[in-house]
Write a protein that holds these residues in place. Sequence first.
Motif, short mmCIF file in Angstrom:
data_model
loop_
_atom_site.label_atom_id
_atom_site.label_comp_id
_atom_site.label_asym_id
_atom_site.label_seq_id
_atom_site.Cartn_x
_atom_site.Cartn_y
_atom_site.Cartn_z
N PRO A 233 29.35 42.96 57.74
CA PRO A 233 28.82 41.53 59.47
C PRO A 233 27.33 42.16 59.03
N THR B 74 28.95 37.24 59.37
CA THR B 74 29.06 37.11 58.21
C THR B 74 27.68 37.46 57.29
N VAL C 230 27.59 31.83 58.73
CA VAL C 230 27.44 32.78 57.66
C VAL C 230 26.08 32.57 57.27
N LYS D 87 28.55 41.22 51.11
CA LYS D 87 28.70 40.33 52.00
C LYS D 87 29.38 41.20 52.96
#
Length: 247
Positions: A221, A207, A32, A219
């Motif tokens: 991809p 992410t 992330v 948020k």
Amino acid sequence: MSLLTIEGVWKDFGDHSVLRGIDLEVRPHEVVSLIGASGSGKSTLLRCVNLLETVDDGAIHLDGQEITDPRVNVDGVRKRLGMVFQAFNLFPHMSVLDNITLAPRQVHKVARERAEEHAMELLGRFGLADKARAYPDQLSGGQQQRVAIIRALATGPRLMLLDEVTSALDPELVTEVIALIKELKESGMTMIVTTHEMSICRDISDTVCFLDDGVLLEKGPPEQIFTEPEHDRTRSFLRSVLGSGRL
């Protein structure tokens, strides 16, 4: 099951709310990336996860355990986390090998021989075996940051927290640190990365989270965030860092 769950986290400094109701889940082996302008709350969020800051509201769970419970064993939590800061924070009076083996020996009670063996394996894996006996001031900035990452890896963390690890480097040294982070992703390491390097987000993130004034505004991809962001504020930020013709 999520490895890390952040639920409604608020963090105030005086009258200013730096984090405002952050919700985020991180799955095992997920990377992330947190992006946003300086002061948006990215680094503060990492410091809350590592219990360097106490949250004012909300909760953080690691492997199902609420680590923001005031009764929690902070040292026990940190044993499961690896954190690397913008500043390398290597001990200048210690060799690379001693820097890497200090926590395994002192905190995790690993025998010196086994700790050094594991450290040499990591140094060899990342092309730094010949620097084991060197001292930090004998290394380039990129090498120092790679050693700092290896030091965090040496304790076998469940989750790596990387806070602007390329921002203190000259541009030509950034590439070698990014290559190390890519290899960590390929090995399945779970990571949360704060960065102004959009190439890191594009290449390694599962992410991407955009923080704006303490709010997790968007948020998704990387292909969605970088090509079709939902919010005007996200679009404006990305144009500022990528150039007006990139969105």
